[in-house]
Write a protein that holds these residues in place. Structure first.
Motif, PDB file in Angstrom:
ATOM      1  N   ASP A   1       0.823  -1.219   0.000  1.00 50.06           N
ATOM      2  CA  ASP A   1       0.000   0.000   0.000  1.00 50.06           C
ATOM      3  C   ASP A   1       0.856   1.267   0.000  1.00 50.06           C
ATOM      4  N   SER A   2       1.886   1.309   0.842  1.00 56.65           N
ATOM      5  CA  SER A   2       2.753   2.483   0.888  1.00 56.65           C
ATOM      6  C   SER A   2       3.606   2.590  -0.367  1.00 56.65           C
ATOM      7  N   VAL A   3       4.069   1.441  -0.875  1.00 58.50           N
ATOM      8  CA  VAL A   3       4.911   1.424  -2.070  1.00 58.50           C
ATOM      9  C   VAL A   3       4.149   1.963  -3.281  1.00 58.50           C
ATOM     10  N   LEU A   4       2.867   1.602  -3.386  1.00 62.61           N
ATOM     11  CA  LEU A   4       2.069   2.057  -4.519  1.00 62.61           C
ATOM     12  C   LEU A   4       1.990   3.585  -4.579  1.00 62.61           C
ATOM     13  N   VAL A   5       1.875   4.208  -3.429  1.00 59.03           N
ATOM     14  CA  VAL A   5       1.794   5.671  -3.393  1.00 59.03           C
ATOM     15  C   VAL A   5       3.166   6.304  -3.629  1.00 59.03           C
ATOM     16  N   CYS A   6       4.212   5.665  -3.087  1.00 58.58           N
ATOM     17  CA  CYS A   6       5.554   6.249  -3.172  1.00 58.58           C
ATOM     18  C   CYS A   6       6.204   6.056  -4.540  1.00 58.58           C
ATOM     19  N   ALA A   7       5.831   4.992  -5.277  1.00 60.38           N
ATOM     20  CA  ALA A   7       6.492   4.695  -6.550  1.00 60.38           C
ATOM     21  C   ALA A   7       6.376   5.839  -7.560  1.00 60.38           C
ATOM     22  N   PRO A   8       5.169   6.361  -7.851  1.00 62.45           N
ATOM     23  CA  PRO A   8       5.118   7.483  -8.806  1.00 62.45           C
ATOM     24  C   PRO A   8       5.783   8.745  -8.278  1.00 62.45           C
ATOM     25  N   ILE A   9       5.763   8.936  -6.953  1.00 61.31           N
ATOM     26  CA  ILE A   9       6.423  10.110  -6.377  1.00 61.31           C
ATOM     27  C   ILE A   9       7.925  10.031  -6.617  1.00 61.31           C
ATOM     28  N   LEU A  10       8.524   8.861  -6.356  1.00 63.15           N
ATOM     29  CA  LEU A  10       9.956   8.698  -6.580  1.00 63.15           C
ATOM     30  C   LEU A  10      10.280   8.795  -8.069  1.00 63.15           C
ATOM     31  N   TYR A  11       9.418   8.225  -8.893  1.00 64.81           N
ATOM     32  CA  TYR A  11       9.656   8.286 -10.342  1.00 64.81           C
ATOM     33  C   TYR A  11       9.742   9.734 -10.819  1.00 64.81           C
ATOM     34  N   TYR A  12       8.758  10.555 -10.455  1.00 63.21           N
ATOM     35  CA  TYR A  12       8.758  11.936 -10.947  1.00 63.21           C
ATOM     36  C   TYR A  12       9.815  12.779 -10.239  1.00 63.21           C
ATOM     37  N   TYR A  13      10.197  12.373  -9.038  1.00 60.09           N
ATOM     38  CA  TYR A  13      11.333  13.030  -8.387  1.00 60.09           C
ATOM     39  C   TYR A  13      12.591  12.834  -9.223  1.00 60.09           C
ATOM     40  N   ILE A  14      12.838  11.594  -9.674  1.00 58.20           N
ATOM     41  CA  ILE A  14      14.024  11.295 -10.468  1.00 58.20           C
ATOM     42  C   ILE A  14      13.966  12.021 -11.812  1.00 58.20           C
ATOM     43  N   VAL A  15      12.797  12.031 -12.440  1.00 55.77           N
ATOM     44  CA  VAL A  15      12.642  12.708 -13.729  1.00 55.77           C
ATOM     45  C   VAL A  15      12.877  14.202 -13.567  1.00 55.77           C
TER      46      VAL A  15
END
Length: 277
Positions: free
Chosen positions: A251-265
């Motif tokens: 549940d936490s990973v699902l929310v954090c994954a797009p956040i980390l992705y766009y952070y890296i981008v």
């Protein structure tokens, strides 16, 4: 901590670390489609539709997998096309096959919910894996899971030893503010270590990662708790003894994954340190 939880974790942890850190992309995609978007989608559909309406639960699970595939490239056109397609097909099918037309909108909304959570969000795990080649080969998925896990562990131990003030009794009776602070501190500390020892990040960036995911992770957990409480269930499923269902674990990973992705981008296209300083 229950012994069966420890046993399951010890058995699965090495394989899981290999999967998210070093497995070929197609293997990761296959596992995510089966577990994250497939079983996770079915769990979400069970929560949304209850014990009845098997046809719509299957439809929602299929569209969860479709959206995971659409989001795996994080391409905006693919995601928009997937969402529009899922909506139109669902709306047409529910309109044609619902004897009670008052159920068309609720059913469509529930299918869309499952397609997005966990489907679309799970796709960003593959998208992160794709980004590793553009981030000095940093193991981004491993970093993501490590930050989420350290948050959970820090919150658990701090809450057990110091917890007195309930954070949200209505959503999660066992969570305390002391535990939340402990989890946040542990996540920021790990962020510092990532910045110090992983060449793709600076210490400042590591701290920023710890702060962002240290807040987002618990919010993702509380979000799933709200969904489960609304459905009057304790766990999303029973797949993992002592650990609940797939959604309970990611549940936490699902929310954090797009956040980390766009952070890296964003980091790749902007001077992030100048913004922080």
């Amino acid at each position: 901590m229950e012994p069966k939880k420890i046993i399951v974790a010890l058995v699965l942890l090495p394989a899981f670390i290999w999967l998210i850190g070093w497995a070929p992309l197609w293997v990761l995609l296959a596992v995510l489609l089966v577990l994250g978007a497939g079983l996770g989608g079915w769990e979400s559909a069970q929560i949304a539709f209850g014990s009845d309406e098997t046809y719509y639960k299957l439809l929602a699970t299929v569209f969860s997998i479709v959206m995971a595939l659409a989001a795996s490239s994080a391409d905006a056109d693919n995601i928009c096309l997937g969402l529009v397609g899922v909506f139109l097909v669902t709306f047409l099918l529910t309109g044609l096959f619902s004897a009670d037309l008052s159920l068309v909108l609720p059913r469509t909304a529930k299918v869309m919910f499952v397609a997005i959570y966990p489907g679309l969000l799970a796709g960003y795990l593959v998208a992160l894996k794709n980004l590793e080649l553009y981030s000095d080969d940093a193991k981004l998925l491993l970093i993501l899971f490590a930050l989420v896990w350290i948050n959970d562990s820090g919150a658990y131990f701090a809450g057990k030893s110091l917890g007195k003030h309930k954070m949200s009794p209505r959503l999660s009776p066992n969570k305390t503010w002391e535990g939340a602070v402990g989890g946040f501190a542990a996540t920021v500390l790990l962020g510092v270590l990532i910045g110090a020892f992983v060449g793709a990040f600076t210490v400042v960036e590591g701290v920023l990662l710890g702060v962002i995911l240290g807040v987002a992770g618990p919010l993702g957990d509380l979000m799933e708790s709200a969904i489960k409480r609304g459905a009057n269930i304790k766990d999303s499923g029973t797949l993992l003894p002592g650990h609940g269902g797939v959604l309970d674990r990611i549940d936490s990973v699902l929310v954090c994954a797009p956040i980390l992705y766009y952070y890296i981008v964003f980091r790749a296209t902007h001077n992030l340190l100048s913004l922080v300083e």
